[in-house]
Design a protein around this motif. Structure first.
Motif, PDB file in Angstrom:
ATOM      1  N   LYS A  21       0.833  -1.206   0.000  1.00 19.88           N
ATOM      2  CA  LYS A  21       0.000   0.000   0.000  1.00 19.88           C
ATOM      3  C   LYS A  21       0.869   1.258   0.000  1.00 19.88           C
ATOM      4  N   ASP A  24       2.366   1.782  -3.422  1.00 13.47           N
ATOM      5  CA  ASP A  24       1.348   2.277  -4.354  1.00 13.47           C
ATOM      6  C   ASP A  24       1.112   3.775  -4.152  1.00 13.47           C
ATOM      7  N   ILE A  25       1.042   4.209  -2.911  1.00 12.81           N
ATOM      8  CA  ILE A  25       0.829   5.624  -2.615  1.00 12.81           C
ATOM      9  C   ILE A  25       2.010   6.456  -3.110  1.00 12.81           C
ATOM     10  N   LYS A  26       3.232   5.987  -2.845  1.00 12.69           N
ATOM     11  CA  LYS A  26       4.420   6.707  -3.308  1.00 12.69           C
ATOM     12  C   LYS A  26       4.425   6.823  -4.824  1.00 12.69           C
ATOM     13  N   ARG A  27       4.074   5.732  -5.507  1.00 10.70           N
ATOM     14  CA  ARG A  27       4.049   5.726  -6.961  1.00 10.70           C
ATOM     15  C   ARG A  27       3.037   6.745  -7.497  1.00 10.70           C
ATOM     16  N   SER A  28       1.851   6.784  -6.889  1.00 14.39           N
ATOM     17  CA  SER A  28       0.832   7.717  -7.370  1.00 14.39           C
ATOM     18  C   SER A  28       1.239   9.163  -7.092  1.00 14.39           C
ATOM     19  N   LEU A  29       1.870   9.408  -5.933  1.00 15.67           N
ATOM     20  CA  LEU A  29       2.303  10.767  -5.617  1.00 15.67           C
ATOM     21  C   LEU A  29       3.394  11.242  -6.572  1.00 15.67           C
ATOM     22  N   THR A  30       4.363  10.386  -6.861  1.00 13.42           N
ATOM     23  CA  THR A  30       5.417  10.791  -7.783  1.00 13.42           C
ATOM     24  C   THR A  30       4.849  10.998  -9.183  1.00 13.42           C
ATOM     25  N   HIS A  31       3.902  10.178  -9.559  1.00 12.94           N
ATOM     26  CA  HIS A  31       3.261  10.338 -10.882  1.00 12.94           C
ATOM     27  C   HIS A  31       2.551  11.685 -10.971  1.00 12.94           C
ATOM     28  N   LYS A  32       1.801  12.037  -9.935  1.00 12.50           N
ATOM     29  CA  LYS A  32       1.098  13.318  -9.929  1.00 12.50           C
ATOM     30  C   LYS A  32       2.080  14.490  -9.970  1.00 12.50           C
ATOM     31  N   SER A  33       3.151  14.391  -9.181  1.00  7.63           N
ATOM     32  CA  SER A  33       4.110  15.497  -9.147  1.00  7.63           C
ATOM     33  C   SER A  33       4.827  15.624 -10.488  1.00  7.63           C
TER      34      SER A  33
END
Length: 137
Positions: A21, A24-33
């Motif tokens: 989990k 997954d959160i780190k991946r989504s945050l880096t993608h957004k940034s």
């Protein structure tokens, strides 16, 4: 990527634990940034005006409180909460006392009940004794 648990002849099931989990959160945050960063780069290249940052607007709209003011507010909230708790406790104690007095008066009235000839009623007395025996057991 979520780990999988494979059993023979079955489809693999995803296992979500703390590690998965958080990744997954780190991946989504880096993608957004990265998307945001690329968007601003694109705007600069095209010569468009950059929109104001959301963080700057949020900080300007909120009044900043000093440490002492925040501590004072916290103390006031805590004191208010304590006073409310004391009031509810007092109310509950008064209600319990009132109910106990009413029960005792009702019980006394039943025990003092008499027949037409002046003899005491035995039904309430027997039920009272039965209740006492049940409490002792």
């Amino acid at each position: 990527m979520a780990r999988t648990n494979q059993s023979h002849g079955q489809r693999p099931k995803k296992i979500y634990d703390r590690e998965t989990k958080s990744s997954d959160i780190k991946r989504s945050l880096t993608h957004k940034s990265n998307l945001r960063k690329n968007y601003f780069k694109l705007l600069e290249r095209e010569g468009e005006q950059l929109p104001e940052r959301d963080q700057e607007q949020a900080s300007e709209s909120k009044p900043t409180l000093t440490y002492q003011e925040r501590a004072k507010l916290a103390r006031e909230r805590k004191e208010r909460k304590r006073q409310d708790k004391i009031e509810t406790t007092k109310r509950n104690l008064q209600d319990a006392k009132r109910k106990r007095i009413e029960r005792e008066q009702k019980k006394e009235k039943l025990l003092k009940a008499k027949t037409k000839t002046g003899q005491p009623l035995m039904g309430p007395r027997i039920s009272n004794l039965l209740e006492k025996i049940k409490k002792d057991l």
